[in-house]
Scaffold this motif. Sequence first.
Motif, PDB file in Angstrom:
ATOM      1  N   MET A   1       6.803  30.510   2.658  1.00  0.00           N
ATOM      2  CA  MET A   1       7.298  31.255   3.475  1.00  0.00           C
ATOM      3  C   MET A   1       7.696  32.142   2.784  1.00  0.00           C
ATOM      4  O   MET A   1       8.016  33.025   1.789  1.00  0.00           O
ATOM      5  N   SER A   2       7.922  32.898   3.640  1.00  0.00           N
ATOM      6  CA  SER A   2       8.087  34.715   3.443  1.00  0.00           C
ATOM      7  C   SER A   2       8.845  35.153   3.626  1.00  0.00           C
ATOM      8  O   SER A   2      10.382  34.557   4.150  1.00  0.00           O
ATOM      9  N   LYS A   3       9.360  36.295   2.526  1.00  0.00           N
ATOM     10  CA  LYS A   3      10.589  37.247   2.763  1.00  0.00           C
ATOM     11  C   LYS A   3      10.684  38.571   3.045  1.00  0.00           C
ATOM     12  O   LYS A   3      10.033  39.032   2.822  1.00  0.00           O
ATOM     13  N   THR A   4      11.357  38.946   3.199  1.00  0.00           N
ATOM     14  CA  THR A   4      11.592  40.782   3.374  1.00  0.00           C
ATOM     15  C   THR A   4      11.792  41.288   2.051  1.00  0.00           C
ATOM     16  O   THR A   4      12.513  40.579   0.905  1.00  0.00           O
ATOM     17  N   ILE A   5      11.790  42.993   2.020  1.00  0.00           N
ATOM     18  CA  ILE A   5      11.495  43.628   0.723  1.00  0.00           C
ATOM     19  C   ILE A   5      13.369  43.203   0.720  1.00  0.00           C
ATOM     20  O   ILE A   5      13.405  43.148  -0.523  1.00  0.00           O
ATOM     21  N   LYS A   6      13.802  43.415   1.518  1.00  0.00           N
ATOM     22  CA  LYS A   6      15.575  43.367   1.425  1.00  0.00           C
ATOM     23  C   LYS A   6      16.359  42.282   0.836  1.00  0.00           C
ATOM     24  O   LYS A   6      16.517  41.720   0.011  1.00  0.00           O
ATOM     25  N   GLU A   7      15.731  40.601   1.445  1.00  0.00           N
ATOM     26  CA  GLU A   7      16.156  39.859   0.587  1.00  0.00           C
ATOM     27  C   GLU A   7      15.307  39.428  -0.411  1.00  0.00           C
ATOM     28  O   GLU A   7      16.545  39.084  -1.889  1.00  0.00           O
ATOM     29  N   ILE A   8      13.854  39.865  -1.461  1.00  0.00           N
ATOM     30  CA  ILE A   8      13.729  39.962  -2.547  1.00  0.00           C
ATOM     31  C   ILE A   8      14.195  40.863  -3.248  1.00  0.00           C
ATOM     32  O   ILE A   8      14.877  40.419  -4.515  1.00  0.00           O
ATOM     33  N   ALA A   9      15.147  42.077  -2.903  1.00  0.00           N
ATOM     34  CA  ALA A   9      15.484  43.418  -3.208  1.00  0.00           C
ATOM     35  C   ALA A   9      16.578  42.849  -3.729  1.00  0.00           C
ATOM     36  O   ALA A   9      17.650  42.351  -4.688  1.00  0.00           O
ATOM     37  N   ASP A  10      17.584  41.815  -3.008  1.00  0.00           N
ATOM     38  CA  ASP A  10      18.619  41.375  -3.303  1.00  0.00           C
ATOM     39  C   ASP A  10      18.892  40.093  -4.624  1.00  0.00           C
ATOM     40  O   ASP A  10      19.821  40.142  -5.667  1.00  0.00           O
ATOM     41  N   GLU A  11      18.031  39.433  -4.362  1.00  0.00           N
ATOM     42  CA  GLU A  11      17.953  38.148  -5.550  1.00  0.00           C
ATOM     43  C   GLU A  11      17.295  38.818  -6.888  1.00  0.00           C
ATOM     44  O   GLU A  11      17.754  38.632  -7.671  1.00  0.00           O
ATOM     45  N   ILE A  12      16.322  40.094  -6.749  1.00  0.00           N
ATOM     46  CA  ILE A  12      16.293  40.587  -8.008  1.00  0.00           C
ATOM     47  C   ILE A  12      17.614  41.853  -8.449  1.00  0.00           C
ATOM     48  O   ILE A  12      17.320  42.259  -9.535  1.00  0.00           O
ATOM     49  N   GLY A  13      17.987  42.258  -7.810  1.00  0.00           N
ATOM     50  CA  GLY A  13      19.202  42.780  -8.316  1.00  0.00           C
ATOM     51  C   GLY A  13      19.204  44.713  -7.867  1.00  0.00           C
ATOM     52  O   GLY A  13      19.416  44.873  -8.751  1.00  0.00           O
ATOM     53  N   VAL A  14      17.752  44.521  -7.444  1.00  0.00           N
ATOM     54  CA  VAL A  14      17.464  46.160  -7.233  1.00  0.00           C
ATOM     55  C   VAL A  14      17.505  46.627  -5.789  1.00  0.00           C
ATOM     56  O   VAL A  14      17.375  46.136  -4.753  1.00  0.00           O
ATOM     57  N   SER A  15      17.093  47.709  -5.540  1.00  0.00           N
ATOM     58  CA  SER A  15      17.179  48.179  -4.110  1.00  0.00           C
ATOM     59  C   SER A  15      15.632  48.004  -3.821  1.00  0.00           C
ATOM     60  O   SER A  15      14.966  47.992  -4.032  1.00  0.00           O
ATOM     61  N   LYS A  16      15.751  48.447  -2.321  1.00  0.00           N
ATOM     62  CA  LYS A  16      14.743  48.081  -1.734  1.00  0.00           C
ATOM     63  C   LYS A  16      13.244  49.433  -1.338  1.00  0.00           C
ATOM     64  O   LYS A  16      12.423  49.155  -1.573  1.00  0.00           O
ATOM     65  N   GLN A  17      14.598  50.497  -1.754  1.00  0.00           N
ATOM     66  CA  GLN A  17      13.687  52.047  -1.987  1.00  0.00           C
ATOM     67  C   GLN A  17      13.035  51.516  -3.462  1.00  0.00           C
ATOM     68  O   GLN A  17      11.525  52.210  -3.408  1.00  0.00           O
ATOM     69  N   ALA A  18      13.341  50.887  -4.402  1.00  0.00           N
ATOM     70  CA  ALA A  18      12.730  50.482  -5.799  1.00  0.00           C
ATOM     71  C   ALA A  18      11.743  49.785  -5.304  1.00  0.00           C
ATOM     72  O   ALA A  18      10.495  49.881  -6.443  1.00  0.00           O
ATOM     73  N   ILE A  19      12.111  48.706  -5.294  1.00  0.00           N
ATOM     74  CA  ILE A  19      10.595  47.548  -4.736  1.00  0.00           C
ATOM     75  C   ILE A  19       9.582  48.789  -4.177  1.00  0.00           C
ATOM     76  O   ILE A  19       8.451  48.071  -4.255  1.00  0.00           O
ATOM     77  N   PHE A  20      10.197  49.068  -2.718  1.00  0.00           N
ATOM     78  CA  PHE A  20       9.086  49.943  -1.886  1.00  0.00           C
ATOM     79  C   PHE A  20       8.240  51.064  -3.100  1.00  0.00           C
ATOM     80  O   PHE A  20       6.817  51.318  -2.470  1.00  0.00           O
ATOM     81  N   LYS A  21       8.957  51.481  -3.770  1.00  0.00           N
ATOM     82  CA  LYS A  21       8.034  52.415  -5.018  1.00  0.00           C
ATOM     83  C   LYS A  21       7.758  51.767  -5.941  1.00  0.00           C
ATOM     84  O   LYS A  21       6.603  51.710  -6.294  1.00  0.00           O
ATOM     85  N   ARG A  22       8.241  50.817  -6.481  1.00  0.00           N
ATOM     86  CA  ARG A  22       7.119  49.751  -7.730  1.00  0.00           C
ATOM     87  C   ARG A  22       5.726  49.101  -6.577  1.00  0.00           C
ATOM     88  O   ARG A  22       4.658  49.633  -7.662  1.00  0.00           O
ATOM     89  N   ILE A  23       5.877  48.768  -5.628  1.00  0.00           N
ATOM     90  CA  ILE A  23       4.653  47.993  -4.694  1.00  0.00           C
ATOM     91  C   ILE A  23       3.648  49.216  -4.398  1.00  0.00           C
ATOM     92  O   ILE A  23       2.183  49.142  -4.174  1.00  0.00           O
ATOM     93  N   LYS A  24       4.066  50.378  -4.049  1.00  0.00           N
ATOM     94  CA  LYS A  24       3.058  51.616  -4.028  1.00  0.00           C
ATOM     95  C   LYS A  24       1.987  52.174  -4.796  1.00  0.00           C
ATOM     96  O   LYS A  24       1.064  52.640  -5.344  1.00  0.00           O
ATOM     97  N   ARG A  25       2.390  51.620  -6.533  1.00  0.00           N
ATOM     98  CA  ARG A  25       1.981  52.279  -8.094  1.00  0.00           C
ATOM     99  C   ARG A  25       0.719  50.580  -7.843  1.00  0.00           C
ATOM    100  O   ARG A  25       0.727  49.838  -7.312  1.00  0.00           O
ATOM    101  N   GLU A  26      -0.151  51.091  -8.777  1.00  0.00           N
ATOM    102  CA  GLU A  26      -0.903  50.310  -9.448  1.00  0.00           C
ATOM    103  C   GLU A  26      -0.697  50.120 -10.519  1.00  0.00           C
ATOM    104  O   GLU A  26       0.895  50.307 -10.731  1.00  0.00           O
ATOM    105  N   PRO A  27      -0.515  48.409 -10.497  1.00  0.00           N
ATOM    106  CA  PRO A  27      -1.469  47.187 -10.128  1.00  0.00           C
ATOM    107  C   PRO A  27      -1.329  46.856  -9.136  1.00  0.00           C
ATOM    108  O   PRO A  27      -1.948  46.290  -8.557  1.00  0.00           O
TER     109      PRO A  27
END
Length: 180
Positions: A1-27
């Motif tokens: 089941m796929s989730k949105t970035i917002k749903e994942i951010a809410d689950e781990i307690g971080v912002s959507k922007q934090a997730i977007f920044k992290r997924i743009k970096r390697e690895p």
Amino acid sequence: MSKTIKEIADEIGVSKQAIFKRIKREPLSTSLQGLMVTVDGRLMVSVDGEKLIKQAFSGGESSTSDNQLTVEVDDLVDGSSTKSEEKTAEVDGQNRLYEILERELQAKNEQIAALQAELSKERQHSREQAEKIAVLADQAQRLQLAQMQLQQIEDCVAPAEPERQQPEPPRRWWSRLFGK
């Protein structure tokens, strides 16, 4: 089941922007290739991608100190030793998978190199054969031309066959008599 970035951010307690920044970096950006898809303008992350994102936030530095504190508190609440052992086992599994995939990729690269070398040899052989055929065709044309010229020369030089004179029919006894 796929989730949105917002749903994942809410689950781990971080912002959507934090997730977007992290997924743009390697690895992480490389690891997530093929695990995210845009549907109706929303970025959807597969279950495997979600695990990788959560792992990146639980095992690495966060973009802000508040996020880092939230992750550390979550680790303490969940029982850090069990979670740490699970993460170690998961990382070991991923490392083994990475090594296996790397060996397979190397084997495929070697196969491709061998096929390219073989293809190169075949192309060279084809070029050589084409050159030989062109030389033979040229020689055949020259031979045919020489034969035609020889035939013309023979036709011009060779005297026409003289007409054979028919022997006179034997004279009959009355022509001998009368001299005709």
